[in-house]
Design an enzyme around this catalytic site. Structure first.
Site, mmCIF file in Angstrom:
data_model
loop_
_atom_site.group_PDB
_atom_site.id
_atom_site.type_symbol
_atom_site.label_atom_id
_atom_site.label_comp_id
_atom_site.label_asym_id
_atom_site.label_seq_id
_atom_site.Cartn_x
_atom_site.Cartn_y
_atom_site.Cartn_z
ATOM 1 N N ASP A 1 -12.719 -3.619 0.776
ATOM 2 C CA ASP A 1 -12.406 -5.136 0.123
ATOM 3 C C ASP A 1 -13.527 -5.562 -0.789
ATOM 4 O O ASP A 1 -13.226 -6.085 -1.963
ATOM 5 C CB ASP A 1 -12.018 -5.856 1.287
ATOM 6 C CG ASP A 1 -10.462 -5.813 1.856
ATOM 7 O OD1 ASP A 1 -9.921 -5.238 1.149
ATOM 8 O OD2 ASP A 1 -10.798 -5.948 3.087
ATOM 9 N N GLY B 1 -13.225 -21.256 0.851
ATOM 10 C CA GLY B 1 -12.486 -20.440 2.069
ATOM 11 C C GLY B 1 -13.573 -19.783 2.805
ATOM 12 O O GLY B 1 -14.804 -19.628 2.274
ATOM 13 N N THR C 1 -4.667 -3.275 8.284
ATOM 14 C CA THR C 1 -4.607 -4.500 7.840
ATOM 15 C C THR C 1 -4.234 -5.445 8.974
ATOM 16 O O THR C 1 -4.452 -5.195 10.052
ATOM 17 C CB THR C 1 -3.121 -4.651 6.649
ATOM 18 O OG1 THR C 1 -3.461 -6.138 6.006
ATOM 19 C CG2 THR C 1 -1.988 -4.505 7.100
ATOM 20 N N SER D 1 0.842 -1.194 0.077
ATOM 21 C CA SER D 1 -0.024 0.068 -0.091
ATOM 22 C C SER D 1 0.819 1.339 -0.096
ATOM 23 O O SER D 1 0.754 2.476 -0.837
ATOM 24 C CB SER D 1 -1.214 0.204 1.324
ATOM 25 O OG SER D 1 -1.895 -0.998 1.083
ATOM 26 N N LYS E 1 -8.102 -5.591 11.494
ATOM 27 C CA LYS E 1 -9.377 -5.076 10.827
ATOM 28 C C LYS E 1 -10.467 -4.944 11.772
ATOM 29 O O LYS E 1 -11.367 -4.379 11.577
ATOM 30 C CB LYS E 1 -9.477 -5.891 9.529
ATOM 31 C CG LYS E 1 -8.505 -5.487 8.457
ATOM 32 C CD LYS E 1 -8.917 -6.200 7.270
ATOM 33 C CE LYS E 1 -7.731 -5.968 6.164
ATOM 34 N NZ LYS E 1 -8.374 -6.496 4.942
HETATM 35 P P1 ATR Z 1 -7.561 -14.634 5.094
HETATM 36 O O1 ATR Z 1 -7.844 -13.445 5.967
HETATM 37 O O2 ATR Z 1 -6.671 -14.341 4.099
HETATM 38 O O3 ATR Z 1 -8.967 -15.076 4.574
HETATM 39 P P2 ATR Z 1 -7.681 -16.760 7.202
HETATM 40 O O4 ATR Z 1 -8.522 -15.970 7.837
HETATM 41 O O5 ATR Z 1 -6.471 -17.375 7.777
HETATM 42 O O6 ATR Z 1 -6.920 -15.738 5.932
HETATM 43 O O7 ATR Z 1 -8.263 -17.840 6.040
HETATM 44 C C1 ATR Z 1 -7.583 -18.787 5.138
HETATM 45 C C2 ATR Z 1 -8.671 -19.669 4.540
HETATM 46 O O8 ATR Z 1 -7.752 -20.580 3.664
HETATM 47 C C3 ATR Z 1 -9.493 -20.335 5.347
HETATM 48 O O9 ATR Z 1 -10.801 -20.659 4.546
HETATM 49 C C4 ATR Z 1 -8.631 -21.718 5.348
HETATM 50 O O10 ATR Z 1 -9.480 -22.980 5.686
HETATM 51 P P3 ATR Z 1 -9.805 -23.352 7.153
HETATM 52 O O11 ATR Z 1 -11.000 -22.361 7.695
HETATM 53 O O12 ATR Z 1 -10.401 -24.874 7.101
HETATM 54 O O13 ATR Z 1 -8.509 -23.329 7.852
HETATM 55 C C5 ATR Z 1 -8.060 -22.105 4.062
HETATM 56 N N1 ATR Z 1 -6.989 -22.702 3.979
HETATM 57 C C6 ATR Z 1 -5.532 -22.531 4.436
HETATM 58 N N2 ATR Z 1 -4.882 -23.395 3.958
HETATM 59 C C7 ATR Z 1 -5.701 -24.506 3.298
HETATM 60 C C8 ATR Z 1 -5.442 -25.929 3.117
HETATM 61 N N3 ATR Z 1 -4.202 -26.289 3.182
HETATM 62 N N4 ATR Z 1 -6.657 -26.449 2.442
HETATM 63 C C9 ATR Z 1 -7.773 -25.961 2.320
HETATM 64 N N5 ATR Z 1 -7.794 -24.753 2.957
HETATM 65 C C10 ATR Z 1 -7.072 -24.187 3.359
#
Ligand code: ATR
Length: 281
Positions: free
Chosen positions: A107, A131, A67, A22, A71
């Site tokens: 966002d 996700g 960030t 940013s 947030k």
């Molecule tokens: P962000 O703020 O970037 O969304 P986050 O809140 O940590 O980051 O979310 C990460 C997402 O990636 C989650 O949906 C996570 O799944 P879980 O809720 O089951 O943890 C997903 N994720 C991360 N690594 C993963 C993996 N190896 N396989 C499947 N999903 C994954």
């Protein structure tokens, strides 16, 4: 540029903040429009967040981005919240007007603008989102706001997906599913647009989130990851003749919306995108 007593100060708070793009993007935007303003990074550990927000207010910092991991907490610390920020329970942009702080979330709008820029039509479409983290919440909300008819959410942790669907479900048809091969395969069959909001694909050697050979040809596939520019998901989708979009547009446009909130001027989107591409790729 010349910094004087009149130069407006903007910034970003995060922990860590070293990797944030940013400062580069917003500084280039200020310069492009010849504005007397600077944008600086502030690394704020969670235990100092409240003091930091008070400090930014006291110092008349005109606006700042927020960030990870601040947030959600900042949403509790500002004086006013926009509807998007309130619904998402998260603030990524703050505007300071005479000591009164308004929290925004750009966002979702940034994601929508990035799709519009690519000519993607959401009205009446069926979306499949992977996700259920913070990013997913904004993206899911944006998809519903953009008019999708159905939003199917798949997540590894099913309980997290259910929790998120409780919030998004008030705004449209939202169904949640666990990340299982057969389930995903069935969902893929009637998806018009797929969006990955997980971190899978960011690191080299990451496993496939699902069997990418099952991506239907000709649909739209979005990955909010911008580095690498083409994740294995996008690569497979492209080979299937899909329209593919990475996360750079979302990054640029969430910044562009913030810029417009602060300055009231149209953001130089092309310039912002160009500096990021030069830095990243
Ligand atoms: P962000 O703020 O970037 O969304 P986050 O809140 O940590 O980051 O979310 C990460 C997402 O990636 C989650 O949906 C996570 O799944 P879980 O809720 O089951 O943890 C997903 N994720 C991360 N690594 C993963 C993996 N190896 N396989 C499947 N999903 C994954």
């Amino acid at each position: 540029m010349k910094i004087t007593g009149r130069t407006a100060v903007y910034g970003i708070i995060g922990y860590p903040v070293k990797h944030s793009l940013s400062p580069l993007m917003q500084t280039s935007a200020f310069q492009e429009l010849g504005l007397d303003a600077v944008y600086v990074p502030f690394e704020v550990p969670p235990e100092n967040l409240e003091d930091a927000v008070k400090g930014l207010r006291a110092l008349s910092v005109r606006g700042f981005n927020v960030t990870v991991p601040h947030k959600e907490k900042v949403a509790q610390l500002v004086d006013y919240l926009t509807e998007d920020a309130e619904i998402l329970g998260a603030v990524n942009t703050v505007k300071n007007e005479g000591g009164e702080l308004t929290g925004y979330n750009t966002d979702a709008e940034g994601f929508l603008r990035s799709l519009i820029e690519e000519g993607v039509e959401l009205e009446g479409k069926r979306a499949l989102m992977f996700g259920a983290g913070g990013a997913a919440r904004a993206v899911g909300y944006a998809l519903l706001k953009g008019g999708v008819k159905f939003l199917n959410i798949v997540n590894r942790s099913f309980s997290k997906a259910k929790k998120m669907a409780e919030i998004l479900g008030r705004r449209g048809n939202v169904l949640v599913y666990p990340l299982k091969e057969g389930t995903v395969e069935a969902l893929l069959k009637d998806a018009d647009i797929i969006v990955n909001t997980t971190s899978v694909g960011m690191k080299e050697g990451d496993p496939q989130l699902f069997d990418y050979s099952k991506i239907p040809s000709g649909i739209t596939v979005v990955d909010i990851i911008y580095n690498p520019p083409q994740t294995p998901l996008l690569k497979a989708a492209k080979e299937k003749g899909c329209k593919t979009i990475n996360g750079l547009g979302m990054l640029v446009h969430q910044g562009a919306v913030a810029f417009e909130i602060w300055t009231g001027k149209k953001a130089p989107v092309e310039k912002m995108k160009k500096v990021l591409e030069e830095e990243l790729y």
